[in-house]
Design a protein around this motif. Structure first.
Motif, PDB file in Angstrom:
ATOM      1  N   ASP A  34     -12.973   1.754  -2.342  1.00 10.30           N
ATOM      2  CA  ASP A  34     -13.193   2.358  -1.027  1.00 10.30           C
ATOM      3  C   ASP A  34     -14.651   2.185  -0.610  1.00 10.30           C
ATOM      4  O   ASP A  34     -15.569   2.358  -1.419  1.00 10.30           O
ATOM      5  CB  ASP A  34     -12.834   3.847  -1.117  1.00 10.30           C
ATOM      6  N   SER A  47       0.835  -1.192   0.000  1.00 11.82           N
ATOM      7  CA  SER A  47       0.000   0.000   0.000  1.00 11.82           C
ATOM      8  C   SER A  47       0.869   1.240   0.000  1.00 11.82           C
ATOM      9  O   SER A  47       1.643   1.480   0.921  1.00 11.82           O
ATOM     10  CB  SER A  47      -0.898   0.003   1.234  1.00 11.82           C
ATOM     11  N   HIS A  87      -3.905   2.390   6.186  1.00 16.12           N
ATOM     12  CA  HIS A  87      -3.915   3.827   6.447  1.00 16.12           C
ATOM     13  C   HIS A  87      -5.066   4.276   7.342  1.00 16.12           C
ATOM     14  O   HIS A  87      -5.185   5.469   7.630  1.00 16.12           O
ATOM     15  CB  HIS A  87      -3.974   4.584   5.114  1.00 16.12           C
ATOM     16  N   SER A  89      -3.062   5.187  -3.016  1.00 18.15           N
ATOM     17  CA  SER A  89      -4.213   5.912  -2.491  1.00 18.15           C
ATOM     18  C   SER A  89      -4.587   7.027  -3.472  1.00 18.15           C
ATOM     19  O   SER A  89      -3.853   7.314  -4.411  1.00 18.15           O
ATOM     20  CB  SER A  89      -3.914   6.449  -1.095  1.00 18.15           C
ATOM     21  N   TYR A 114      -9.639  11.335  -0.467  1.00 12.84           N
ATOM     22  CA  TYR A 114     -10.847  10.528  -0.564  1.00 12.84           C
ATOM     23  C   TYR A 114     -12.092  11.391  -0.761  1.00 12.84           C
ATOM     24  O   TYR A 114     -13.218  10.913  -0.653  1.00 12.84           O
ATOM     25  CB  TYR A 114     -10.985   9.624   0.662  1.00 12.84           C
ATOM     26  N   ASP A 172      -6.843   3.467  -6.153  1.00 17.73           N
ATOM     27  CA  ASP A 172      -7.980   3.606  -5.257  1.00 17.73           C
ATOM     28  C   ASP A 172      -9.136   4.261  -5.996  1.00 17.73           C
ATOM     29  O   ASP A 172      -8.977   5.311  -6.621  1.00 17.73           O
ATOM     30  CB  ASP A 172      -7.576   4.473  -4.062  1.00 17.73           C
ATOM     31  N   SER A 213       0.629   5.141   0.078  1.00 19.61           N
ATOM     32  CA  SER A 213      -0.100   6.398   0.241  1.00 19.61           C
ATOM     33  C   SER A 213       0.836   7.508  -0.204  1.00 19.61           C
ATOM     34  O   SER A 213       1.720   7.912   0.530  1.00 19.61           O
ATOM     35  CB  SER A 213      -0.517   6.599   1.688  1.00 19.61           C
TER      36      SER A 213
END
Length: 562
Positions: A222, A23, A344, A66, A78, A113, A25
């Motif tokens: 997500d 992962s 995360h 991400s 997000y 993502d 980010s």
């Protein structure tokens, strides 16, 4: 005496063979690595591309990025304002193409993502919805409702936001009068889309194809258990002390509704239009495991994060139970189980496994949290837990920095915190910033190698350089070398596509199994135990802590070949 027990089977992976996914980010809410090529304190795509060789050296099969799409950055990206572009903070579409090309050159796949439950309130779709007014097709893209009470002054229902506070915000009409309310399961800047609307579904079909056409290998979805809400949006009274993202909330009218499965069957069909293995991975906080397995039926997604495993304590009986249940539930639908210890959204497992008080998911830990972790114990347990996890059949996910043994950063100044949870709860919950601090790469470089300027969107602890990658690379016994060695052994012995056979009869606190020609024994207790023959004289392949022949210390895991 350890003896052979019942086998627990794992079926083959439908989209690639038992991958290790890392992962990444890369934005300023959790930058990884080279991260910040332009030195502005915010990680970017060119910086990440320069670190691809280091990830290949680590031994991963895929990276998960991400969100890097245009966003006001109210929630770490997000809150997406445009699903088919790159935010200038992180680079350009050409930079993303370069990253994908470099990753593929190193035999690493790229998963991005996708955030379909909600958009940013800055997204054109939402701005048009506000301008169009009640009852319009534009408003039907989102979940707008009239308020309750004589003047509509009360929210349409009692739902609470994942980040704390009400899940509804009232709009103001152009004439200044109070208007309708809109739903946001997360921050008020993240309005929920209405996935019962065919227009919304068609937009996302195009979004999927846009990124697949650019060569990405799949999507981490997500809030994959959200999106569809129960008819009538009934009130909900959650159990006290539950996690913020569901899981134990089996009856929540906004989680795990049956209608989500129609969406993923549709998306599955789109991915089959493309050559090679393309993957959908669900972030779905759903229990029990047989219910979660519905997300990975043959015509839906390929993988789903196993959060029940992540939340299992460091306890032999509990671990055996969740491994058995995972292999049975996922195997029943022809999918691999997945294994994950950190991400995360949760306290890093190098700290979480040594907490001495309850810490619900999403709350985070800070300087005033009860049950502060014991750092040395946490790292020892984290190494043992990772060694156990990487020997299991299925796919495993690693979170950036866990290969360095990074703990949760607890002593962050209040004025440096970024997580909306911190602000929406008035500081009652610390949120997720502590697991997102930019990583240390080179001990003697500015910002420990994050960039050349020393800028860092979240302050790094003073002892971060001691954990830097260049201080651990090639050093026997370092956490980095433990990960690299475990991943090489996992690939060489084909553990990801193997079969697990339990071994019985060990001391209390022992969990033991065989996967192929590798025997794994973990001691979750504090005291040292003696290994019976023939294990006492077996070849030691890997150890999470220093061991003497024939004995296994507490909080440690070994891989043996008899």
């Amino acid at each position: 005496m350890l003896s052979r027990g019942d086998p627990a089977r794992c079926r083959p992976h439908r989209a690639g063979a038992a991958p290790i996914t890392y992962s990444e980010s890369h934005d300023h809410r959790g930058s990884r690595g080279v991260d910040d090529a332009n030195g502005d304190g915010i990680g970017d795509l060119p910086g990440m591309t320069a670190r691809i060789p280091a990830l290949a050296d680590l031994g991963v099969d895929a990276i998960w990025l991400s969100p890097f799409m245009p966003s006001p950055q109210k929630d770490a990206g997000y809150d997406v304002a445009d699903y088919t572009d790159v935010d200038p903070l992180f680079g350009t579409l050409d930079d993303l193409d370069d990253l994908v090309t470099s990753a593929h050159r190193h035999h690493i796949r790229v998963i991005i993502d996708l955030v379909p439950n909600h958009t940013s309130d800055r997204h054109r779709w939402f701005r048009e919805a506000l301008a169009a007014g009640a009852g319009s097709p534009e408003r039907a893209r989102y979940i707008f409702r009239d308020g309750r009470g004589p003047n509509g002054d009360e929210a349409p229902n009692n739902w609470e936001s994942v980040f704390g506070g009400p899940a509804w915000t009232r709009t103001t009409d152009p004439d200044g009068a109070p208007g309708q309310w809109y739903l946001h399961l997360f921050d008020s800047s993240q309005p929920d889309l209405d996935w019962r609307n065919p227009w919304v579904r068609e937009q996302f079909r195009g979004i999927l194809r846009f990124w697949l056409d650019r060569g990405v290998d799949g999507f981490r979805v997500d809030v994959a258990h959200g999106m569809v809400k129960a008819e009538g949006l009934p009130d909900h009274h959650p159990a006290p002390g539950g996690g913020s993202m569901g899981g134990d909330e089996a009856t929540a009218p906004f989680w795990a509704q049956d209608g989500v499965h129609e969406i993923y069957r549709d998306w599955h069909g789109i991915l089959t239009e493309y050559d090679g293995d393309r993957v959908l991975c669900a972030e779905a906080w759903v229990t029990p495991l047989p219910r979660l397995a519905r997300w990975v039926r043959p015509d839906e997604m390929q993988q789903a994060f196993n959060f029940e495993y992540l939340e299992t304590p460091w306890d032999a009986a509990a671990l055996r139970r969740v491994v058995d249940e995972s292999l049975a539930a996922f195997g029943a639908v022809g999918a691999p189980s997945t294994w994950v210890l950190s991400n995360h959204d949760v306290v890093r497992h190098a700290s979480r496994l040594a907490l001495t008080a309850e810490n619900p998911q999403g709350h985070g830990i800070g300087p005033l949290s009860p049950g502060q972790p014991v750092r040395e114990l946490g790292l020892r347990r984290a190494r043992a837990a990772t060694a156990l996890m990487l020997a299991l059949p299925g796919g495993a996910y690693l979170y950036q920095g866990e290969e360095l043994g990074l703990p949760e950063v607890i002593e962050l100044p209040d004025d440096a915190r970024q997580d909306p949870t911190w602000f929406r709860t008035g500081g009652e919950r610390y949120g997720r910033d502590g697991c997102r601090v930019p990583l240390p790469w080179e001990a003697d470089s500015p910002a420990a190698g994050f960039n050349d300027t020393g800028a860092s969107w979240l302050p790094q602890p003073a002892d971060w350089p001691e954990l830097a990658r260049d201080r651990q690379d090639g050093v026997d016994g370092s956490t980095l070398e433990l990960y690299k060695h475990a991943l090489r052994l996992r690939a060489g012995h084909r553990l990801g596509t193997g079969d697990l056979v339990w071994l019985e009869g060990g001391a209390e606190g022992i969990i033991a199994f065989r996967n192929g020609d590798v025997t794994v024994i973990a001691n979750t207790g504090e005291g040292t135990v003696s290994l019976p023959e023939p294990f006492a004289g077996a070849e030691l392949l890997l150890a999470s802590a220093p061991v003497e022949p024939g004995v296994l210390p507490g909080d440690s895991t070994v891989w043996l070949r008899v």
